[in-house]
Design an enzyme around this catalytic site. Structure first.
Site, PDB file in Angstrom:
ATOM      1  CB  CYS A 131      -0.933  -0.007   1.212  1.00 19.20           C
ATOM      2  SG  CYS A 131      -1.944   1.470   1.338  1.00 19.20           S
ATOM      3  CB  CYS A 134      -0.445   2.471   4.072  1.00 21.12           C
ATOM      4  SG  CYS A 134      -1.934   1.802   3.342  1.00 21.12           S
ATOM      5  CG  ASP A 135       3.252   1.196   4.448  1.00 23.70           C
ATOM      6  OD1 ASP A 135       2.829   1.702   5.505  1.00 23.70           O
ATOM      7  OD2 ASP A 135       3.015   0.029   4.120  1.00 23.70           O
TER       8      ASP A 135
END
Ligand code: NAP
Length: 307
Positions: A131, A134-135
């Protein structure tokens, strides 16, 4: 007989459980094969509102579960292996034991597809991710690698150029599955380097629990070599967890539930929440919101049915 059974214990399932429990419906949550969902595979989550310092994914999930339990939700460790939505009450087979319920909330998620490399699972949350939203933030000025040749890979590679020093996109073939516009955008991005006809053979360094590099192989020449990598993003698709009710709940050709307005599915009394229906946003906060919607709809459905 249950009022509400929730399939899945990720963000969507846990949020549905909090709402259903606070409505006095005593929901039963079936934790599923990947208890805690995608968040249990991550480390720091910085984009879930309410945590200015961020929170570890597994802690966030555990907090949600405790919150639901405080209001009377029950959790059952196990997986739904069969369903019968043709009769009322609905019936769910949990590892050999049939459970009856008036409503079902399907929050079984979509599992990220992984390459299946020896060290891949060990390094998830330590440099391996599925993701970018997200990261990506963790890889400022770092070397990033994205695997895949579809729209997701193009989107993630483009997005990750905001952070990384360089983004290398690795695809196993010469031709791309991605749409022309997404591919062109990536091709015109000077920070993206393309490696086609290339597969990943190994990811290092599992011993030190941190991604430091990969070994690649060109499928045409057979040549293999190593590259330094800090962030390794696998973008080869997701698999919605809908096999267990195939043919009963309407899905699109890829298996994602087809929404029928709000959180409704084609069967009244069966609701959806989270990534099992969402191929676009796939975020913890959107899954949580969807869980809330499903629980409210289940509550209203039960009330209308006189329960
Ligand atoms: P996808 O279209 O199925 O593409 C998956 C890619 O991963 C393919 O290039 C495939 O290679 C590769 N792949 C699969 N297994 C692999 C393996 N074991 N090793 C190496 N490579 C592997 O998946 P997606 O990109 O997630 O897209 C899914 C759907 O969502 C598509 O309909 C897409 O258009 C849509 N989507 C749209 C947007 C947007 O419009 N903004 C963004 C993301 C996704 P091969 O080509 O060789 O099979």
């Amino acid at each position: 007989m249950r009022n509400v059974v929730i399939m899945g214990s990720g963000c969507a399932g846990n949020t549905a459980a909090i709402y259903a429990a606070r409505a006095n419906l005593k929901p039963l949550v079936i934790s599923g094969h990947e208890a805690g969902g995608q968040l249990s595979l991550t480390t720091l989550v910085e984009n879930f509102p309410g945590f200015p310092e961020g929170i570890n994914g597994p802690d966030l999930i555990e907090n949600m579960k405790r919150q639901a339990e405080n209001f009377g939700a029950e959790y059952l460790h196990g997986a739904v292996v069969d369903t019968d939505f043709s009769t009322r009450p609905f019936r769910l087979d949990v590892d050999g034991e049939w459970i009856e319920t008036r409503t079902v909330i399907i929050a079984s998620g979509a599992s990220a597809r992984w390459l299946g490399l020896k060290n891949e699972q060990k390094l998830i949350g330590h440099g391996v991710s599925s993701c970018a939203t997200c990261d990506g933030f963790f890889y400022r000025n770092k070397n990033i690698m994205v695997i895949g040749g579809g729209d997701s890979a193009m989107e993630e590679a483009n997005f990750l150029t905001r952070f990384g020093r360089q983004v290398t996109l690795v695809h196993r073939r010469e031709e791309f599955r991605a749409s022309k516009i997404m591919l062109d955008r990536a091709r015109h991005n000077p920070k993206i380097k393309f490696l086609t006809n290339t597969v990943v053979e190994d990811i290092y360094d599992a011993v030190n629990h941190l991604v430091t590099g990969v070994r690649l192989r060109n499928t045409r020449t057979g040549k293999s070599w190593e590259e330094e990598v800090d962030g390794f993003f696998v973008a080869i698709g997701h698999i919605p967890n809908t096999a267990v009710f195939k043919g009963q709940i309407s899905t699109d050709p890829d298996g994602y539930i087809l929404p029928q307005g709000g959180a409704r599915t084609n069967i009244p009394g069966v609701f959806h929440a989270g990534d099992v229906q969402d191929r676009v946003y796939k975020q913890a906060i959107t899954a949580a919101g969807a869980g809330c919607m499903a629980a409210i709809e289940a509550e209203r459905y039960l009330e209308a049915e006189g329960h």
